[in-house]
Motif scaffolding. Structure first.
Motif, PDB file in Angstrom:
ATOM      1  N   ARG A 193      48.854  33.076  44.394  1.00  0.00           N
ATOM      2  CA  ARG A 193      48.042  33.918  45.278  1.00  0.00           C
ATOM      3  C   ARG A 193      47.640  33.107  46.497  1.00  0.00           C
ATOM      4  O   ARG A 193      47.275  31.939  46.392  1.00  0.00           O
ATOM      5  CB  ARG A 193      46.779  34.416  44.573  1.00  0.00           C
ATOM      6  CG  ARG A 193      47.050  35.351  43.440  1.00  0.00           C
ATOM      7  CD  ARG A 193      47.563  36.657  43.956  1.00  0.00           C
ATOM      8  NE  ARG A 193      47.653  37.610  42.852  1.00  0.00           N
ATOM      9  CZ  ARG A 193      48.371  38.697  42.900  1.00  0.00           C
ATOM     10  NH1 ARG A 193      49.073  38.981  43.976  1.00  0.00           N
ATOM     11  NH2 ARG A 193      48.409  39.512  41.880  1.00  0.00           N
ATOM     12  N   LYS A 194      47.714  33.741  47.652  1.00  0.00           N
ATOM     13  CA  LYS A 194      47.349  33.100  48.922  1.00  0.00           C
ATOM     14  C   LYS A 194      46.028  33.676  49.393  1.00  0.00           C
ATOM     15  O   LYS A 194      45.864  34.890  49.471  1.00  0.00           O
ATOM     16  CB  LYS A 194      48.444  33.354  49.958  1.00  0.00           C
ATOM     17  CG  LYS A 194      48.168  32.750  51.294  1.00  0.00           C
ATOM     18  CD  LYS A 194      49.344  33.070  52.239  1.00  0.00           C
ATOM     19  CE  LYS A 194      48.918  32.965  53.649  1.00  0.00           C
ATOM     20  NZ  LYS A 194      48.762  34.144  54.394  1.00  0.00           N
ATOM     21  N   SER A 195      45.086  32.811  49.688  1.00  0.00           N
ATOM     22  CA  SER A 195      43.789  33.212  50.234  1.00  0.00           C
ATOM     23  C   SER A 195      43.578  32.469  51.538  1.00  0.00           C
ATOM     24  O   SER A 195      44.215  31.448  51.795  1.00  0.00           O
ATOM     25  CB  SER A 195      42.658  32.858  49.269  1.00  0.00           C
ATOM     26  OG  SER A 195      42.848  33.486  48.030  1.00  0.00           O
ATOM     27  N   ASP A 204      45.067  28.402  54.831  1.00  0.00           N
ATOM     28  CA  ASP A 204      45.660  28.946  53.613  1.00  0.00           C
ATOM     29  C   ASP A 204      45.291  28.129  52.384  1.00  0.00           C
ATOM     30  O   ASP A 204      45.323  26.900  52.410  1.00  0.00           O
ATOM     31  CB  ASP A 204      47.183  28.995  53.723  1.00  0.00           C
ATOM     32  CG  ASP A 204      47.671  30.070  54.676  1.00  0.00           C
ATOM     33  OD1 ASP A 204      46.840  30.848  55.171  1.00  0.00           O
ATOM     34  OD2 ASP A 204      48.894  30.137  54.908  1.00  0.00           O
ATOM     35  N   SER A 244      52.953  38.736  49.501  1.00  0.00           N
ATOM     36  CA  SER A 244      51.993  38.572  48.397  1.00  0.00           C
ATOM     37  C   SER A 244      52.636  38.906  47.060  1.00  0.00           C
ATOM     38  O   SER A 244      52.333  38.265  46.047  1.00  0.00           O
ATOM     39  CB  SER A 244      50.759  39.446  48.624  1.00  0.00           C
ATOM     40  OG  SER A 244      51.127  40.810  48.688  1.00  0.00           O
ATOM     41  N   CYS A 245      53.539  39.861  47.031  1.00  0.00           N
ATOM     42  CA  CYS A 245      54.253  40.204  45.794  1.00  0.00           C
ATOM     43  C   CYS A 245      55.347  39.180  45.493  1.00  0.00           C
ATOM     44  O   CYS A 245      55.560  38.809  44.346  1.00  0.00           O
ATOM     45  CB  CYS A 245      54.888  41.586  45.908  1.00  0.00           C
ATOM     46  SG  CYS A 245      53.702  42.924  46.047  1.00  0.00           S
ATOM     47  N   LEU A 303      46.478  28.123  48.353  1.00  0.00           N
ATOM     48  CA  LEU A 303      47.400  28.661  47.360  1.00  0.00           C
ATOM     49  C   LEU A 303      46.873  28.306  45.987  1.00  0.00           C
ATOM     50  O   LEU A 303      46.475  27.173  45.731  1.00  0.00           O
ATOM     51  CB  LEU A 303      48.801  28.071  47.539  1.00  0.00           C
ATOM     52  CG  LEU A 303      49.460  28.306  48.881  1.00  0.00           C
ATOM     53  CD1 LEU A 303      50.804  27.579  48.936  1.00  0.00           C
ATOM     54  CD2 LEU A 303      49.659  29.790  49.140  1.00  0.00           C
ATOM     55  N   PHE A 331      54.045  35.962  43.833  1.00  0.00           N
ATOM     56  CA  PHE A 331      53.414  36.030  42.511  1.00  0.00           C
ATOM     57  C   PHE A 331      54.149  35.159  41.505  1.00  0.00           C
ATOM     58  O   PHE A 331      55.363  35.180  41.465  1.00  0.00           O
ATOM     59  CB  PHE A 331      53.356  37.479  42.014  1.00  0.00           C
ATOM     60  CG  PHE A 331      52.561  37.613  40.761  1.00  0.00           C
ATOM     61  CD1 PHE A 331      51.189  37.653  40.826  1.00  0.00           C
ATOM     62  CD2 PHE A 331      53.184  37.649  39.529  1.00  0.00           C
ATOM     63  CE1 PHE A 331      50.438  37.745  39.664  1.00  0.00           C
ATOM     64  CE2 PHE A 331      52.443  37.737  38.371  1.00  0.00           C
ATOM     65  CZ  PHE A 331      51.083  37.788  38.438  1.00  0.00           C
TER      66      PHE A 331
END
Length: 73
Positions: free
Chosen positions: A16-18, A23, A9-10, A25, A13
């Motif tokens: 952002r993945k939800s 998935d 997740s960092c 993006l 950047f």
């Protein structure tokens, strides 16, 4: 120098993945990223290219190649 590996997740950047039954993006727009966006415009670099390593790590080379084709790179 360290061997510490950033969480994905960092590393992704400003992407952002939800997870919404798969998935999703999305680009998270923050004002402090404006100089990086300006630099990307000058150097003709997309956010996807900037995040090449983590995207390939997460989804693989074939997925990334398909993404580049879809965005005309």
């Amino acid at each position: 120098k360290t061997n510490f590996k950033k969480p994905i997740s960092c590393h992704l950047f400003p992407i952002r993945k939800s997870d919404f039954d798969g998935d999703i993006l999305k680009y998270e727009k923050l004002d402090e990223c404006n100089p990086a966006l300006d630099n990307g415009k000058i150097n003709n670099t997309t956010i996807a290219e900037f995040c090449k390593e983590p995207l390939k790590k997460l989804y693989g080379n074939e997925w990334y190649s398909h993404l580049m084709e879809r965005i005309g790179k």
